[in-house]
Motif scaffolding. Structure first.
Motif, PDB file in Angstrom:
ATOM      1  N   LEU A 113       0.807  -1.221   0.000  1.00  0.00           N
ATOM      2  CA  LEU A 113       0.000   0.000   0.000  1.00  0.00           C
ATOM      3  C   LEU A 113       0.842   1.275   0.000  1.00  0.00           C
ATOM      4  N   VAL A 114       2.167   1.162   0.227  1.00  0.00           N
ATOM      5  CA  VAL A 114       2.990   2.375   0.160  1.00  0.00           C
ATOM      6  C   VAL A 114       2.970   2.969  -1.245  1.00  0.00           C
ATOM      7  N   GLY A 115       2.664   2.143  -2.261  1.00  0.00           N
ATOM      8  CA  GLY A 115       2.453   2.655  -3.608  1.00  0.00           C
ATOM      9  C   GLY A 115       3.717   2.811  -4.430  1.00  0.00           C
ATOM     10  N   PRO A 116       3.609   3.597  -5.523  1.00  0.00           N
ATOM     11  CA  PRO A 116       4.729   3.731  -6.468  1.00  0.00           C
ATOM     12  C   PRO A 116       5.912   4.495  -5.880  1.00  0.00           C
ATOM     13  N   THR A 117       7.071   4.242  -6.459  1.00  0.00           N
ATOM     14  CA  THR A 117       8.283   4.954  -6.082  1.00  0.00           C
ATOM     15  C   THR A 117       8.221   6.392  -6.583  1.00  0.00           C
ATOM     16  N   GLU A 141       2.098  20.338  -0.154  1.00  0.00           N
ATOM     17  CA  GLU A 141       2.509  21.246  -1.222  1.00  0.00           C
ATOM     18  C   GLU A 141       2.687  20.529  -2.557  1.00  0.00           C
ATOM     19  N   GLU A 142       2.934  19.224  -2.522  1.00  0.00           N
ATOM     20  CA  GLU A 142       3.176  18.475  -3.755  1.00  0.00           C
ATOM     21  C   GLU A 142       1.863  18.007  -4.376  1.00  0.00           C
ATOM     22  N   LYS A 143       1.804  18.043  -5.710  1.00  0.00           N
ATOM     23  CA  LYS A 143       0.635  17.512  -6.411  1.00  0.00           C
ATOM     24  C   LYS A 143       0.667  15.988  -6.441  1.00  0.00           C
ATOM     25  N   SER A 144       1.857  15.422  -6.489  1.00  0.00           N
ATOM     26  CA  SER A 144       2.001  13.970  -6.589  1.00  0.00           C
ATOM     27  C   SER A 144       1.518  13.277  -5.325  1.00  0.00           C
ATOM     28  N   GLU A 145       0.896  12.111  -5.509  1.00  0.00           N
ATOM     29  CA  GLU A 145       0.460  11.281  -4.394  1.00  0.00           C
ATOM     30  C   GLU A 145       1.465  10.171  -4.104  1.00  0.00           C
ATOM     31  N   ASN A 146       2.588  10.145  -4.821  1.00  0.00           N
ATOM     32  CA  ASN A 146       3.595   9.118  -4.556  1.00  0.00           C
ATOM     33  C   ASN A 146       4.228   9.324  -3.181  1.00  0.00           C
ATOM     34  N   ALA A 147       4.773   8.262  -2.649  1.00  0.00           N
ATOM     35  CA  ALA A 147       5.223   8.225  -1.259  1.00  0.00           C
ATOM     36  C   ALA A 147       6.330   9.224  -0.945  1.00  0.00           C
ATOM     37  N   VAL A 148       6.454   9.525   0.344  1.00  0.00           N
ATOM     38  CA  VAL A 148       7.575  10.285   0.894  1.00  0.00           C
ATOM     39  C   VAL A 148       8.570   9.289   1.486  1.00  0.00           C
ATOM     40  N   VAL A 149       9.847   9.481   1.190  1.00  0.00           N
ATOM     41  CA  VAL A 149      10.906   8.638   1.753  1.00  0.00           C
ATOM     42  C   VAL A 149      11.719   9.507   2.713  1.00  0.00           C
ATOM     43  N   SER A 150      11.767   9.107   3.986  1.00  0.00           N
ATOM     44  CA  SER A 150      12.377   9.927   5.030  1.00  0.00           C
ATOM     45  C   SER A 150      13.544   9.190   5.679  1.00  0.00           C
ATOM     46  N   LEU A 151      14.732   9.813   5.664  1.00  0.00           N
ATOM     47  CA  LEU A 151      15.952   9.227   6.195  1.00  0.00           C
ATOM     48  C   LEU A 151      16.337   9.914   7.502  1.00  0.00           C
ATOM     49  N   SER A 152      16.854   9.148   8.459  1.00  0.00           N
ATOM     50  CA  SER A 152      17.176   9.701   9.775  1.00  0.00           C
ATOM     51  C   SER A 152      18.613   9.359  10.151  1.00  0.00           C
ATOM     52  N   ALA A 180      -1.721   6.771   3.557  1.00  0.00           N
ATOM     53  CA  ALA A 180      -1.076   7.589   4.586  1.00  0.00           C
ATOM     54  C   ALA A 180      -0.302   8.773   4.008  1.00  0.00           C
ATOM     55  N   ARG A 181      -0.403   8.984   2.690  1.00  0.00           N
ATOM     56  CA  ARG A 181       0.421  10.024   2.064  1.00  0.00           C
ATOM     57  C   ARG A 181       0.178  11.410   2.657  1.00  0.00           C
ATOM     58  N   ARG A 182      -1.057  11.707   3.007  1.00  0.00           N
ATOM     59  CA  ARG A 182      -1.370  13.026   3.569  1.00  0.00           C
ATOM     60  C   ARG A 182      -1.656  12.944   5.066  1.00  0.00           C
ATOM     61  N   ALA A 183      -1.109  11.942   5.716  1.00  0.00           N
ATOM     62  CA  ALA A 183      -1.330  11.798   7.160  1.00  0.00           C
ATOM     63  C   ALA A 183      -0.579  12.890   7.926  1.00  0.00           C
ATOM     64  N   THR A 205      14.141  14.228   3.600  1.00  0.00           N
ATOM     65  CA  THR A 205      12.880  13.721   3.054  1.00  0.00           C
ATOM     66  C   THR A 205      12.853  13.941   1.549  1.00  0.00           C
ATOM     67  N   MET A 206      12.516  12.878   0.829  1.00  0.00           N
ATOM     68  CA  MET A 206      12.532  12.898  -0.645  1.00  0.00           C
ATOM     69  C   MET A 206      11.087  12.767  -1.141  1.00  0.00           C
ATOM     70  N   ARG A 207      10.773  13.592  -2.155  1.00  0.00           N
ATOM     71  CA  ARG A 207       9.388  13.639  -2.644  1.00  0.00           C
ATOM     72  C   ARG A 207       9.344  13.874  -4.151  1.00  0.00           C
ATOM     73  N   GLN A 208       8.200  13.555  -4.709  1.00  0.00           N
ATOM     74  CA  GLN A 208       7.891  13.891  -6.104  1.00  0.00           C
ATOM     75  C   GLN A 208       6.919  15.062  -6.096  1.00  0.00           C
ATOM     76  N   MET A 209       7.166  16.062  -6.925  1.00  0.00           N
ATOM     77  CA  MET A 209       6.321  17.252  -6.930  1.00  0.00           C
ATOM     78  C   MET A 209       5.103  17.105  -7.830  1.00  0.00           C
TER      79      MET A 209
END
Length: 212
Positions: A113-117, A141-152, A180-183, A205-209
């Motif tokens: 369910l995390v969806g596309p890269t 802020e992003e139009k894309s619904e693709n996942a956020v990848v967060s590194l710590s 959970a994309r807009r959680a 944090t990496m995102r698609q716009m």
């Protein structure tokens, strides 16, 4: 006492639909390399309008220091820019996409369910001094619904998303997408004395716009 998070047995798991925690994703050596890369990125734009900064939000100022890559997160009001006062926003490094590809592949094996890269078109490099965090918010802020990848990297923290708490240690990754994309999510204060890598915490944090 400090522990090496890369040797503590912690398994990847689904936190809630669309949210996957990938503990010890990075080796200690790789963590140092990425932290060094982030420092060099910050140095490359120091003194310019796109330098790492503590953004003003409303009538206050964020505790975190933020460096924008690909697109610039402007505040008061929120808007996305490709340049600031004629200075272009630094590009997203090429290796960020490879990191996102691997993280998403591992995350989908745990929860499809995390969806596309995401195509990594923007990244935020945030540094949290010890004890500092970020309040609950939604990445909208992003139009894309693709996942956020967060590194710590660096000091431990608690990542809170939709009422679920995740202990993040240095080298961990969180992916959130799909339902959970807009959680609503945020982080509690970076825990002093929990890292030999950093006196504080670095988050990328990496995102698609745009939608493809």
């Amino acid at each position: 006492m400090l522990f090496d998070a890369t040797v503590i047995p912690r398994k990847p798991h689904r936190v809630m639909p669309g949210v996957v925690h990938l503990p010890a994703f990075f080796t200690t050596k790789r963590q140092r390399e990425i932290v060094d890369q982030a420092r060099e990125l910050a140095r490359s734009v120091a003194g310019t309008p796109v330098a790492m900064r503590q953004p003003k939000v409303g009538g206050g100022q964020m505790d975190a220091w933020m460096l924008s890559l690909g697109w610039f997160w402007a505040t008061n009001p929120y808007r996305m820019l490709r340049e600031v006062n004629g200075v272009p926003v630094p590009p997203v490094p090429e290796n960020f996409q490879a990191i996102a590809d691997e993280a998403m592949e591992r995350a989908r094996a745990v929860d499809p369910l995390v969806g596309p890269t995401p195509k990594v078109e923007t990244a935020l490099v945030n540094f949290y001094p010890p004890g500092k965090g970020m309040g609950l918010h939604v990445d909208a802020e992003e139009k894309s619904e693709n996942a956020v990848v967060s590194l710590s990297f660096g000091q431990d923290t608690i990542f809170r998303i939709d009422g679920h708490d995740i202990l993040l240690m240095s080298g961990d990754v969180v992916v959130f997408g799909g339902p959970a994309r807009r959680a609503k999510h945020g982080v509690l204060g970076a825990r002093k004395g929990t890292s030999q890598l950093l006196d504080g915490r670095l988050n990328i944090t990496m995102r698609q716009m745009e939608e493809v």
